[in-house]
Scaffold this motif. Structure first.
Motif, PDB file in Angstrom:
ATOM      1  N   CYS A 462       0.829  -1.204   0.000  1.00 46.41           N
ATOM      2  CA  CYS A 462       0.000   0.000   0.000  1.00 46.41           C
ATOM      3  C   CYS A 462       0.862   1.252   0.000  1.00 46.41           C
ATOM      4  O   CYS A 462       0.427   2.325  -0.371  1.00 46.41           O
ATOM      5  CB  CYS A 462      -0.951  -0.002   1.192  1.00 46.41           C
ATOM      6  N   GLY A 463       2.103   1.130   0.488  1.00 44.93           N
ATOM      7  CA  GLY A 463       3.001   2.291   0.496  1.00 44.93           C
ATOM      8  C   GLY A 463       3.017   3.044   1.804  1.00 44.93           C
ATOM      9  O   GLY A 463       3.633   4.092   1.904  1.00 44.93           O
ATOM     10  N   LYS A 464       2.338   2.506   2.819  1.00 46.67           N
ATOM     11  CA  LYS A 464       2.309   3.244   4.079  1.00 46.67           C
ATOM     12  C   LYS A 464       3.645   3.139   4.820  1.00 46.67           C
ATOM     13  O   LYS A 464       4.212   4.144   5.220  1.00 46.67           O
ATOM     14  CB  LYS A 464       1.166   2.732   4.958  1.00 46.67           C
ATOM     15  N   CYS A 465       4.149   1.932   5.020  1.00 44.44           N
ATOM     16  CA  CYS A 465       5.382   1.811   5.800  1.00 44.44           C
ATOM     17  C   CYS A 465       6.597   1.643   4.895  1.00 44.44           C
ATOM     18  O   CYS A 465       6.522   1.036   3.831  1.00 44.44           O
ATOM     19  CB  CYS A 465       5.272   0.695   6.837  1.00 44.44           C
ATOM     20  N   THR A 466       7.720   2.187   5.338  1.00 46.06           N
ATOM     21  CA  THR A 466       8.923   2.240   4.511  1.00 46.06           C
ATOM     22  C   THR A 466       9.476   0.861   4.133  1.00 46.06           C
ATOM     23  O   THR A 466       9.772   0.635   2.958  1.00 46.06           O
ATOM     24  CB  THR A 466      10.021   3.052   5.228  1.00 46.06           C
TER      25      THR A 466
ATOM     26  N   ALA B  57       4.099   4.567  10.770  1.00 45.33           N
ATOM     27  CA  ALA B  57       4.359   4.160   9.395  1.00 45.33           C
ATOM     28  C   ALA B  57       5.832   4.101   9.015  1.00 45.33           C
ATOM     29  O   ALA B  57       6.230   3.248   8.249  1.00 45.33           O
ATOM     30  CB  ALA B  57       3.633   5.090   8.428  1.00 45.33           C
ATOM     31  N   GLY B 184       2.126   1.609  -3.007  1.00 44.10           N
ATOM     32  CA  GLY B 184       3.505   1.152  -3.060  1.00 44.10           C
ATOM     33  C   GLY B 184       4.441   2.309  -3.362  1.00 44.10           C
ATOM     34  O   GLY B 184       4.218   3.438  -2.934  1.00 44.10           O
TER      35      GLY B 184
END
Lengths: 556, 246
Positions: A462-466, B57, B184
């Motif tokens: 999803c791109g939330k966490c690195t 996050a 992503g």
């Protein structure tokens, strides 16, 4: 609806079915529909009408019969005995021949033997009605003891007794993690909130998995009944089914089923004359794999961006709209009605010590019989692949079986005699997952397989966490350079570091388990990685020469 | 389900815990990071900013808690009685370095030509963690710059997707001009429905997003290399005002 009314519907339906001396069942689930089974059904209907057989012969659309690779599937036989004869690869033009054969010997040209292990080794609980009842007629479900469990729960059992029964069964979540269902129900029932929600997770997204789709397409009322019983047990009045939009047929049949249940008074206010009320809404997923993760799913149902949140707090205490929320998978709910009907103890007898009951698998890949199977827990991988699956086609040699989708691992030949249950698969470095099982033979390169799953995780992050957002990209880049024969031993060491990083620092299950396909292939097929890096060769002959290096690792 | 008639005896809501071997106490609802900050124990973090909601996050603030086999994000983990927290093990430092390197490799971070050079949280973090170079190749994606706003610019080349701008705009300014699109590595922050910032009908031009941005992704027009210093003093004040109002 009262219990008497329900029994009356069941009786009437059974009487009506007895009228038919012959029945021709045509599979109308997605697998067979995609190879024109609807036209077979139409041809049969037309021919029956032309012959004037309408009073004693019926062509019926039914759910999945399992052997999806051989579709369209048709079964015939006296209505009372279920299928006596099965046909595979049937075309509309074969309709007349099949009808002609009803009184005589079967059409040998289309014969699909049912005495093979694929059918014999199965034990059907979740799929008991699949391929038998018409998924678009509630009466058919009721005639097969449908909604009996709900009525019993509502009229004879307290919510606590329902939960106890589920606890006794030992049922564990079929979505993949295997959390004890009874415990989850009991947590939600004890959580305090102004309102509680029950959500059915039908966002099946693993590549090659189609268990939930088949259940929804073949027997949607079973899922509704499971949800109703769960709602009664935990004290909820609102439910959602979160289905991915890629399943149009499942959505259509669910909506039909919900409408039918509402009309019959099995959904809505004061169900069966009790004080229990429950309504179900369908919510469509917009194509994000991560929305199968429960906190992301809840965000999506709330109309927000589907990204996961840190747990705790768990949805059982703080879920949809901040209220206690029960989330179970389609297959978990589909197990509930039989458990209440036959008792938790009956269910607990099936399977292994810690993994009770049966599990539905979508058997796919390089195997003779691909399709949907339901087997008792504890069956060995060898039985799955070589008996039920019928072995590798075209004289190929078995290499590995991949379970658990992009979060799972590849199990090599040495593990074939291990049982299929939650603990064993986890011990071997894979997971049970939702039930995808992909057989891989010698013609596949394991690095390429790992790259495929990493590509999947990268595009579904999803791109939330690195770590997950950029880590999956970097891992995919390294895997691509290995398959391009341009990787160095340092790259491999870095790949292993990334595996460790993602597993331990990612926010949700997607990132935490994304390295699994790499870790398991590194463990069992290290020689293949070595061959690519040191000798610049692909043992399976899949990976080509160094491609244009400028786009190595580029996102496709 | 009738609520139990028994009156609950009030229990102490203050908890005690150990961070890096030292004893501390925590008030109700305090996270590990709250206690650490109060006591001047540094835990690295990128997405968290005091005064905004926490999302856990960036994963830089992960800490080890005795008895838990998982690393826990200190910004969203509430203190529990008797917790024993380690904030600075070799393992954690290793992970943090790698995560910061990942952030550098994701887009086009070239400090020497950046408006925030010398005032950049990402740069500072790298220095603090002793990162001298990035061990894996940069992605070098092609991303755009939006300078359509009268006073501000967003340069996506320097964005690390911490979403502080999204949160400050929604939670403090109440405009919700910013949000995310894509997923992503293709995710990006957008104004309104991905329209040019200058044409946004919701942006009030308050500039809070610019000043909470940890890097040079959001900056004021007219600032040249190393000239963009961020001012955050408004944030604790506004947060306090809001809390009192509520």
């Amino acid at each position: 609806m009262t219990p008497d009314e329900l029994n009356e519907i069941a009786e009437t339906e059974r009487e009506a079915q007895k009228r038919f001396k012959h029945r021709v069942n045509v599979c109308v689930a997605a697998g067979c529909v995609s190879c024109q089974s609807q036209s077979v059904k139409d041809a049969l209907d037309k021919d029956i009408a032309r012959r004037g057989w309408g009073d004693h012969c019926q062509a019926k659309g039914v759910g999945c019969m399992g052997l999806c690779s051989e579709g369209p599937l048709v079964s015939t036989g006296p209505a009372s005995t279920g299928h006596a004869q099965m046909y595979k690869g049937v075309a509309a033009a074969d309709a007349a021949e099949i009808l002609d054969s009803l009184e005589g010997p079967p059409v040998s040209r289309l014969d699909c033997p049912t005495d093979i292990p694929f059918f014999q080794r199965q034990k059907k609980i979740v799929l008991e009605n699949c391929g038998v009842i018409d998924p678009e007629r509630m009466e058919d479900y009721i005639a097969a003891d449908g909604y009996q469990a709900l009525i019993r729960a509502l009229t004879e059992m307290s919510p606590r007794e329902v939960i106890d029964e589920v606890m006794k069964s030992g049922l564990r979540g079929r979505g993949g993690a295997g959390y004890p269902t009874g415990l989850k129900w009991s947590t939600v029932s004890k959580s305090f909130g102004v309102q509680k929600f029950v959500i059915c997770n039908a966002d099946e997204g693993d590549p090659g998995a189609f268990m939930d789709r088949s259940v929804l397409e073949s027997d949607p009322h079973r899922v509704l009944e499971g949800m109703l019983i769960a709602a009664y047990a935990v004290g909820s009045s609102d439910g959602y089914i979160y289905v991915r939009a890629e399943y149009p047929l499942a959505i259509k049949r669910l909506r039909i089923a919900i409408r039918q249940a509402e009309r019959a008074g099995l959904l809505g206010a004061d169900i069966c004359g009790t004080r229990f009320s429950f309504k179900i809404d369908v919510r469509l997923g917009a194509g994000a794999f991560v929305c199968g993760e429960e906190t992301a799913l809840i965000a999506s149902v709330e109309g927000k961006r589907g990204t996961p949140k840190a747990r705790p707090p768990y949805p059982a205490m703080h879920g949809l709209q901040g209220q206690p929320t029960l989330i179970n998978n389609v297959e978990t709910f589909a197990n509930i009605a039989p458990i209440l009907r036959k008792g938790g103890e009956w269910y607990a007898q099936i399977g292994t010590e810690k993994s009770k009951g049966t599990k539905v698998f979508a058997l796919a890949g390089r195997v003779q019989n691909t399709g949907l199977v339901e087997v008792p827990m504890g069956i060995t991988l060898r039985e799955m692949v070589f008996e039920i699956g019928g072995g590798i086609p075209d004289g190929g040699k078995f290499k590995a079986v991949q379970t658990g989708g992009p979060s799972g691992g590849c199990l090599p030949t040495e593990t074939l005699d291990q049982p299929v249950d939650y603990e064993s698969l986890a011990r071997l470095g894979s997971i049970m997952g939702s039930g995808g099982m992909i057989v891989i033979d010698e013609s596949s390169c394991m690095v390429d397989v790992a790259k495929y799953f990493m590509d999947f995780c990268m595009s579904e992050s999803c791109g939330k966490c690195t770590p997950c957002r950029v880590g999956t990209y970097q891992m995919h880049r390294i895997l691509t350079s290995i398959t391009n024969m341009t990787a160095t031993p340092q790259d491999l060491a870095m790949l292993e570091q990334f595996c460790d990083l993602l597993k331990h620092t990612s926010l949700c299950g997607l990132g935490q388990s994304a390295p699994n396909p790499v870790v398991s292939t590194l463990k069992s097929f290290a020689a293949e990685y070595k061959a690519h890096i040191e000798n610049h060769t692909c043992p399976a002959g899949v990976c080509g020469k160094p491609a244009d290096s400028s786009d190595a690792g580029a996102r496709t | 389900m009738s609520p139990s008639a028994a009156v609950k005896t009030p229990t102490s809501t203050v908890k005690t815990l150990k961070i890096d071997g030292r004893d501390f106490s925590a008030g109700p609802g305090e996270t590990i990071l709250d206690v650490a900050r109060e006591n001047k124990i540094f835990i690295p973090r990128m997405c968290e900013l005091d005064g905004l909601s926490t999302i856990g996050a960036c994963r830089l603030c992960l800490v080890e808690v005795k008895g838990s086999n998982k690393l826990l994000p200190s910004c969203v983990t509430n203190v529990e009685e008797g917790m024993e927290v380690t904030t600075n093990s070799e393992r954690l430092i290793g992970y943090r370095k790698m995560i910061v390197e990942l952030l550098f490799s994701e887009r086009n971070h070239v400090c020497s030509v950046c408006v925030s050079n010398g005032h950049c949280e990402l740069q500072n973090m790298a220095q603090k963690l002793g990162i001298t170079h990035v061990r894996f190749p940069y992605r070098y994606p092609k991303v755009e710059v939006d300078a359509s706003h009268d006073r501000f610019v967003i340069d996506h080349n320097r964005c690390i997707l911490c979403t502080r701008c999204v949160r400050v705009c929604d939670e403090i300014e109440g405009a919700h001009t910013w949000d995310l699109m894509g997923r992503g590595v293709d995710a990006k922050v957008i104004t309104d429905l991905n329209q040019p910032w200058g044409s946004s009908g919701t942006c009030t031009g308050c500039g809070k997003c610019v000043h909470v941005c940890p890097t040079g992704a959001l900056f004021e027009k007219g600032r040249s290399v190393a000239e963009m210093e961020k001012r955050r003093s408004f944030l604790p004040y506004l947060t306090l005002m809001r809390e009192e109002h509520e």
